[in-house]
Design an enzyme around this catalytic site. Structure first.
Site, PDB file in Angstrom:
ATOM      1  N   LYS A 192      28.842 -16.443   3.551  1.00  0.00           N
ATOM      2  CA  LYS A 192      27.899 -16.325   4.654  1.00  0.00           C
ATOM      3  C   LYS A 192      27.083 -17.608   4.740  1.00  0.00           C
ATOM      4  CE  LYS A 192      23.771 -15.135   5.449  1.00  0.00           C
ATOM      5  NZ  LYS A 192      23.434 -15.964   6.654  1.00  0.00           N
ATOM      6  N   GLU A 267      20.472 -20.195  -7.433  1.00  0.00           N
ATOM      7  CA  GLU A 267      19.842 -21.517  -7.526  1.00  0.00           C
ATOM      8  C   GLU A 267      18.744 -21.521  -6.486  1.00  0.00           C
ATOM      9  OE1 GLU A 267      18.471 -24.801  -6.460  1.00  0.00           O
ATOM     10  OE2 GLU A 267      20.471 -25.259  -5.660  1.00  0.00           O
ATOM     11  N   CYS A 302      15.784 -28.785  -2.553  1.00  0.00           N
ATOM     12  CA  CYS A 302      15.162 -28.003  -3.629  1.00  0.00           C
ATOM     13  C   CYS A 302      14.818 -28.856  -4.841  1.00  0.00           C
ATOM     14  CB  CYS A 302      16.063 -26.850  -4.035  1.00  0.00           C
ATOM     15  SG  CYS A 302      17.723 -27.348  -4.533  1.00  0.00           S
ATOM     16  N   GLU A 397       6.255 -24.781  -2.436  1.00  0.00           N
ATOM     17  CA  GLU A 397       7.398 -25.601  -2.031  1.00  0.00           C
ATOM     18  C   GLU A 397       7.322 -25.830  -0.524  1.00  0.00           C
ATOM     19  OE1 GLU A 397      12.163 -25.842  -2.923  1.00  0.00           O
ATOM     20  OE2 GLU A 397      11.343 -23.896  -2.363  1.00  0.00           O
TER      21      GLU A 397
END
Length: 504
Positions: A192, A267, A302, A397
């Site tokens: 996906k 992750e 990231c 973040e």
């Protein structure tokens, strides 16, 4: 790999593209079962690119059914490793042949600079696919030292049907991080892609079929969060691998617990430190690395080093060079190979990042560079000085080109600040002192620590995080290959059995 084309040549390719719009299941493009679609938009211009199939639970069920069939009948899982290798190597050749088309498609869909799409994403896709393809027939199983009365074999078997849920920041790269080891190991897959960036995954599936991958082995279901949830809860999926936010990663752990306890590899996010100590050498190079760590891929990364933890004695000299090198990060049209930064992925994310710019200004931080937006969804590279590690800009973040500078007075304080985060994905340390470098690499709680450079390693090194940056496994390296397999012990009794005084 190849020289970059001109802006005009890339624009010509963009104008001639035929974009894939339907899910890819059992070797064919198919509309969504319920006939629904969603729009994919060029984030740099706001232009409508295509209407993509919005897959529902029915589509996920069908894709998993076909993946299960392809796995159980052995058309791929039981194929000789040499033959699997040939197919994957052919896929790499097809990607190389279609590299300009794929790069333009990636840039249009994601807002990424075309130079990165060509020279990083496509090149790495080919390298990683080739590396795992070659691994298929080069990994030996084991025997255990159990003595003369038995023989023990430890063998790998493909885990089965793997669901992969991808992020929007590196569509091609994250796709290959998942499919290369899983397909090499013999798994069947249902992918996906992110709702914002479905195009290149669909095109790669088509190329994989052209390369000879049997139908049903690689399936693409396009859609939003509901599509991912259906995949995560499916009782016939053996494993989910996910790259994305920590918030969404937690959901997949719940989906596993609420379904068949499928294997989960996550992750997740990061708020990564870049430590520069007073004794760091070649400050100009360090400044270049600081800029790359903070601004590469528009900060939508990231592993971006968004916290610059700098020792007071070198701070002024370093920031002078950082400001100078920040001018090299030109922002603009992603199809122009002269531009280093493109657009934010969409208007919602643009608003999120700009809200942090406003918070930084309202908090009274010194704006060393940037701090403003540009027409469309472009954001200037921005550096805030005077940030405390307890402040929101240093905790959250942001996922944009925003760097927070935190000043420390000692090596020990730098390590303490670096570890003072809920994340633990990546870190960098710059120092000329080998002892300090090694100590820092050991003491920083992160999955990857680079010394005197910014980076993530390469295909040979595992990538993933500590704490809330990861769970259950790693991408890249032989460790990634192994996580798509199950270990089986085969125990053979070789002893002499005595029955009624006689040896069997």
């Amino acid at each position: 790999m190849s020289n970059l084309l001109t802006l005009q040549e890339y624009q010509a390719i963009a104008g001639s593209l035929t974009l894939p719009t339907m899910s890819f299941i059992d070797g064919k493009f198919r509309p969504a079962a319920l006939g629904k679609t969603f729009a994919t938009v060029n984030p740099a211009t706001g232009d409508h690119l295509a209407d993509i199939s919005a897959c529902a639970k029915e589509d996920v069920d069908f894709a998993v059914e076909k993946a299960r069939e392809s796995f159980d009948d052995g058309r791929w899982s039981q194929l000789h490793p040499n033959e699997r290798k040939k197919v994957l190597l052919k896929l790499s050749k097809l990607v190389l042949r279609n590299r300009h088309e794929l790069a333009v498609m990636e840039s249009l869909d994601s807002g990424k600079p075309i130079a990165d799409c060509e020279n990083l994403d496509i090149e790495e896709f080919i390298h990683i696919m080739n590396w795992h393809a070659e691994l298929a027939d080069k990994i030996y199983d084991q025997t255990a030292p159990v003595g003369n009365d038995a023989m023990s074999m430890i063998v790998r078997e493909p885990v089965g049907v793997v669901g992969a849920v991808l992020p929007w920041n590196f569509p091609l790269l994250m796709l290959v991080w998942k499919i290369a080891p899983a397909l090499s190991a013999g798994c069947s897959m249902v992918i996906k892609p992110a709702e914002q960036t479905s195009l290149t995954a669909l095109r790669i599936a088509e190329l994989a079929s052209e390369a000879g991958l049997p139908r049903g082995v690689l399936n693409i279901v396009t859609g939003g969060a509901e599509t991912g949830e259906s995949l995560g809860l499916h009782m016939d999926v053996d494993m989910i691998t996910f790259t994305g936010s920590t918030v969404t990663g937690r959901r997949f752990l719940r989906y596993s617990a609420d379904s068949n306890m499928k294997k989960i590899v996550l992750e997740l996010g990061g708020k990564n430190p870049c430590i520069v100590l007073d004794d760091a050498e070649n400050i100009d190079y360090v400044a270049q690395q600081v800029c790359a760590a903070a601004f590469w891929n528009m900060g939508e990364n990231c592993s971006a080093a968004s916290r610059l933890i700098v020792q007071a004695g070198i701070k002024d000299k370093l920031l002078e060079r950082v400001k100078a090198h920040s001018r090299e990060w030109r922002v603009g049209n992603p199809l122009d190979p002269q531009n280093a930064l493109g657009a934010m992925i969409d208007s919602g994310h643009f608003s999120k990042v700009t809200s942090f710019l406003e918070k930084g200004k309202q908090a009274g931080y010194d704006v060393l560079i940037g701090g403003d937006t540009m027409d469309g969804t472009y954001i200037q590279p921005t550096i805030f000085d005077g940030v405390a590690n307890s402040d929101e800009l240093a905790r959250e973040e942001i996922f944009g080109p925003v760097l927070s500078v935190i000043t420390v007075n000692s090596y020990e304080e730098a390590l303490q600040v670096a570890n003072d985060t809920e994340y633990g994905l990546a870190a960098s340390v710059f120092t000329a002192n080998a002892k300090k470098a090694i100590r820092a690499a050991k003491e920083i709680k992160a999955g990857t620590v680079t010394v005197n450079c910014f980076g993530e390693g390469d295909v040979t090194t595992p990538f993933g995080g500590y704490k809330q940056s990861g769970f259950g496994g790693r991408d890249n390296s032989i460790h990634a290959h192994d996580q798509y397999t199950e270990l089986k012990t085969v125990w053979i009794d070789l002893s002499d059995h005595v029955v009624d005084g006689a040896i069997d």
